[in-house]
Design a protein around this motif. Structure first.
Motif, PDB file in Angstrom:
ATOM      1  N   MET A   1       0.793  -1.197   0.037  1.00 38.91           N
ATOM      2  CA  MET A   1       0.102  -0.107  -0.061  1.00 38.91           C
ATOM      3  C   MET A   1       0.882   1.167   0.057  1.00 38.91           C
ATOM      4  O   MET A   1       1.936   1.421   0.654  1.00 38.91           O
ATOM      5  N   LEU A   2       0.441   2.160  -0.902  1.00 34.17           N
ATOM      6  CA  LEU A   2       1.400   3.511  -0.938  1.00 34.17           C
ATOM      7  C   LEU A   2       0.545   4.699  -0.283  1.00 34.17           C
ATOM      8  O   LEU A   2      -0.687   4.607  -0.401  1.00 34.17           O
ATOM      9  N   GLY A   3       1.218   5.720   0.138  1.00 36.76           N
ATOM     10  CA  GLY A   3       0.657   6.733   0.871  1.00 36.76           C
ATOM     11  C   GLY A   3       1.347   7.991   0.260  1.00 36.76           C
ATOM     12  O   GLY A   3       2.347   7.956  -0.426  1.00 36.76           O
ATOM     13  N   ALA A   4       0.364   9.221   0.229  1.00 32.59           N
ATOM     14  CA  ALA A   4       0.629  10.603  -0.388  1.00 32.59           C
ATOM     15  C   ALA A   4       0.340  11.537   0.322  1.00 32.59           C
ATOM     16  O   ALA A   4      -0.695  11.655   1.050  1.00 32.59           O
ATOM     17  N   ILE A   5       1.054  12.707   0.274  1.00 31.04           N
ATOM     18  CA  ILE A   5       0.659  13.865   1.216  1.00 31.04           C
ATOM     19  C   ILE A   5       1.000  15.085  -0.037  1.00 31.04           C
ATOM     20  O   ILE A   5       1.996  15.333  -0.455  1.00 31.04           O
ATOM     21  N   GLU A   6      -0.272  15.673  -0.177  1.00 23.73           N
ATOM     22  CA  GLU A   6      -0.182  16.941  -1.071  1.00 23.73           C
ATOM     23  C   GLU A   6      -0.416  18.163   0.177  1.00 23.73           C
ATOM     24  O   GLU A   6      -1.269  18.280   0.604  1.00 23.73           O
ATOM     25  N   ALA A   7       0.999  18.506   0.419  1.00 23.13           N
ATOM     26  CA  ALA A   7       0.988  19.464   1.460  1.00 23.13           C
ATOM     27  C   ALA A   7       0.892  21.081   0.858  1.00 23.13           C
ATOM     28  O   ALA A   7       1.884  21.533   0.637  1.00 23.13           O
ATOM     29  N   GLY A   8      -0.211  21.714   0.945  1.00 25.58           N
ATOM     30  CA  GLY A   8      -0.526  22.830   0.331  1.00 25.58           C
ATOM     31  C   GLY A   8      -0.506  24.062   1.787  1.00 25.58           C
ATOM     32  O   GLY A   8      -0.625  23.672   2.840  1.00 25.58           O
ATOM     33  N   ASN A  22      -4.715   2.760  -7.583  1.00 28.80           N
ATOM     34  CA  ASN A  22      -6.108   3.024  -7.252  1.00 28.80           C
ATOM     35  C   ASN A  22      -6.228   3.588  -5.892  1.00 28.80           C
ATOM     36  O   ASN A  22      -5.904   2.667  -4.821  1.00 28.80           O
ATOM     37  N   ILE A  23      -7.022   4.636  -5.374  1.00 23.72           N
ATOM     38  CA  ILE A  23      -6.912   5.373  -4.261  1.00 23.72           C
ATOM     39  C   ILE A  23      -7.946   4.695  -3.398  1.00 23.72           C
ATOM     40  O   ILE A  23      -9.258   4.411  -3.896  1.00 23.72           O
ATOM     41  N   ILE A  24      -7.625   4.424  -2.250  1.00 22.03           N
ATOM     42  CA  ILE A  24      -8.368   3.680  -1.286  1.00 22.03           C
ATOM     43  C   ILE A  24      -9.016   4.678  -0.400  1.00 22.03           C
ATOM     44  O   ILE A  24     -10.565   4.272   0.046  1.00 22.03           O
ATOM     45  N   GLU A  25      -8.595   5.567  -0.133  1.00 23.64           N
ATOM     46  CA  GLU A  25      -9.075   6.558   1.006  1.00 23.64           C
ATOM     47  C   GLU A  25      -8.459   7.818   1.003  1.00 23.64           C
ATOM     48  O   GLU A  25      -7.114   7.985   0.630  1.00 23.64           O
ATOM     49  N   ARG A  26      -9.094   8.914   0.856  1.00 22.65           N
ATOM     50  CA  ARG A  26      -8.271  10.398   0.611  1.00 22.65           C
ATOM     51  C   ARG A  26      -9.001  11.154   1.743  1.00 22.65           C
ATOM     52  O   ARG A  26     -10.467  11.143   1.829  1.00 22.65           O
ATOM     53  N   GLU A  35       2.365  21.138  14.252  1.00 17.45           N
ATOM     54  CA  GLU A  35       2.046  20.071  15.165  1.00 17.45           C
ATOM     55  C   GLU A  35       0.410  19.804  15.105  1.00 17.45           C
ATOM     56  O   GLU A  35       0.325  18.505  15.121  1.00 17.45           O
ATOM     57  N   GLU A  36      -0.227  20.686  14.816  1.00 19.93           N
ATOM     58  CA  GLU A  36      -1.921  20.324  14.554  1.00 19.93           C
ATOM     59  C   GLU A  36      -1.830  19.504  13.393  1.00 19.93           C
ATOM     60  O   GLU A  36      -2.620  18.933  13.497  1.00 19.93           O
ATOM     61  N   THR A  37      -1.367  19.974  12.396  1.00 17.80           N
ATOM     62  CA  THR A  37      -1.538  19.478  11.117  1.00 17.80           C
ATOM     63  C   THR A  37      -0.941  17.934  10.984  1.00 17.80           C
ATOM     64  O   THR A  37      -1.621  16.968  10.579  1.00 17.80           O
ATOM     65  N   LEU A  38       0.422  17.962  11.494  1.00 21.08           N
ATOM     66  CA  LEU A  38       0.782  16.363  11.526  1.00 21.08           C
ATOM     67  C   LEU A  38       0.185  15.473  12.253  1.00 21.08           C
ATOM     68  O   LEU A  38       0.081  14.386  12.154  1.00 21.08           O
ATOM     69  N   GLU A  39      -0.383  16.195  13.435  1.00 21.53           N
ATOM     70  CA  GLU A  39      -1.282  15.236  14.366  1.00 21.53           C
ATOM     71  C   GLU A  39      -2.487  14.797  13.513  1.00 21.53           C
ATOM     72  O   GLU A  39      -2.664  13.288  13.544  1.00 21.53           O
ATOM     73  N   LYS A  40      -2.872  15.227  12.511  1.00 16.46           N
ATOM     74  CA  LYS A  40      -4.073  14.675  11.684  1.00 16.46           C
ATOM     75  C   LYS A  40      -3.369  13.900  10.600  1.00 16.46           C
ATOM     76  O   LYS A  40      -4.292  12.782  10.346  1.00 16.46           O
ATOM     77  N   VAL A  41      -2.381  13.933  10.067  1.00 16.17           N
ATOM     78  CA  VAL A  41      -1.730  13.331   9.101  1.00 16.17           C
ATOM     79  C   VAL A  41      -1.394  11.861   9.653  1.00 16.17           C
ATOM     80  O   VAL A  41      -1.597  10.867   9.134  1.00 16.17           O
ATOM     81  N   PHE A  42      -0.715  11.984  10.953  1.00 14.63           N
ATOM     82  CA  PHE A  42      -0.555  10.707  11.770  1.00 14.63           C
ATOM     83  C   PHE A  42      -1.794   9.869  11.900  1.00 14.63           C
ATOM     84  O   PHE A  42      -1.897   8.610  11.914  1.00 14.63           O
ATOM     85  N   THR A  47      -3.922   4.150  10.546  1.00 14.11           N
ATOM     86  CA  THR A  47      -4.933   3.300  10.632  1.00 14.11           C
ATOM     87  C   THR A  47      -4.439   2.136   9.393  1.00 14.11           C
ATOM     88  O   THR A  47      -4.861   0.824   9.207  1.00 14.11           O
ATOM     89  N   TYR A  48      -3.059   2.477   8.687  1.00 14.22           N
ATOM     90  CA  TYR A  48      -2.892   1.522   7.675  1.00 14.22           C
ATOM     91  C   TYR A  48      -1.441   0.853   7.923  1.00 14.22           C
ATOM     92  O   TYR A  48      -0.546   1.526   7.610  1.00 14.22           O
TER      93      TYR A  48
END
Length: 285
Positions: A1-8, A22-26, A35-42, A47-48
């Motif tokens: 499984m692959l992960g991606a971050i588009e950090a805008g 094939n995207i499974i979840e986005r 700190e707040e943003t990476l907490e949501k990323v983690f 879960t994967y």
């Protein structure tokens, strides 16, 4: 499984896919503090458990020089909370996985190059025109970069004869971003760009600035395709205006492909960046 971050600069998009992209979840959420943003990323990626690699396309400027002590950092960004932040380092602390690291526009460029508007070409440029202006280029399968990554939105352009706006970029004033990004419209007229009529002269003025840049990129890099994305380019009239101005300014000095196949929209739409991130992840394995 692959992960991606588009950090805008405005929002983060995270996704996971299978190895065939094939995207499974986005998911997406606002860009706040690191700190707040990476907490949501983690929270999303935790879960994967079978994640094999992550590709990151980040707003910048960022350090992409692998020999630099600040490789993986967001550097001189106007988003002060992120200035000199070790983005890649924090990700690697949490996930000891292979990771691809580049700019958000490079990631979008990669997506369009591999599976989008530039598929089957050896070279392309991707330019996003929205809240800011940034660009990435690929030549013969490799990003155009050296000591750092290109900053295509900050080249200087000649003012339009009907435009007395000095520009809003805090570094250069009359650079492409300062004169043609979305906020320049609001700062000129006090209303959002999307509230202005399609036949207003501002669109021809913005097209003139963008065409200057595309002529410069064409003369220096000679790409096979130029892809224009972002909110400003979603204005239905903009693509034709840019093509017209570009044709006038280039003046047939060098040969290019047919103009209608040379300057195009991204076929991946808003998925270009996240698809590029997934490709980065796959390439990092």
């Amino acid at each position: 499984m692959l992960g991606a971050i588009e950090a805008g600069g405005t929002k983060f998009v995270c996704a996971v896919s299978d190895e065939d992209l094939n995207i499974i979840e986005r998911v997406s959420f606002p860009t706040t503090t690191p700190e707040e943003t990476l907490e949501k990323v983690f929270h999303f990626f935790d879960t994967y458990e079978d994640l094999k690699a992550i590709g990151i396309g980040s707003f910048g400027p960022i350090d992409i020089n692998k020999h630099s002590k600040k490789y993986g950092y967001v550097t001189s960004t106007p988003k002060l909370a992120w200035k000199n932040f070790d983005f890649l380092g924090e990700m690697k602390k949490h996930y000891p996985l292979p990771m691809g690291w580049t700019t958000d526009v490079n990631a979008a460029c990669l997506g369009e190059y591999e599976v989008g508007s530039a598929a089957n070409n050896d070279s392309c440029i991707y330019l996003t025109v929205g809240t800011g202006i940034g660009g990435g280029a690929i030549m013969n399968g490799r990003f155009v970069e050296g000591f750092g990554h290109p900053e295509m939105g900050h080249i200087l352009v000649k003012p339009h004869q009907k435009d007395d706006f000095e520009g809003w970029c805090p570094y250069h004033r009359n650079c492409l971003e300062g004169l043609a990004a979305g906020p320049s419209v609001e700062k000129r007229y006090g209303i959002k760009a999307q509230e202005i009529d399609a036949d207003h002269e501002i669109w021809q003025i913005l097209a003139y600035y963008l065409a200057q840049a595309l002529v410069d990129y064409t003369l220096i890099l000679r790409p096979e395709k130029i892809i224009l994305g972002g909110g400003v380019m979603s204005q239905i009239q903009m693509l034709d205006l840019v093509k017209k101005e570009f044709t006038t300014l280039l003046a047939n000095y060098v040969e290019i492909p047919d103009i209608h196949s040379y300057i195009v929209r991204p076929s991946l739409g808003n998925n270009a960046g996240i698809m590029g991130g997934l490709l980065l992840a796959r390439k990092s394995l």
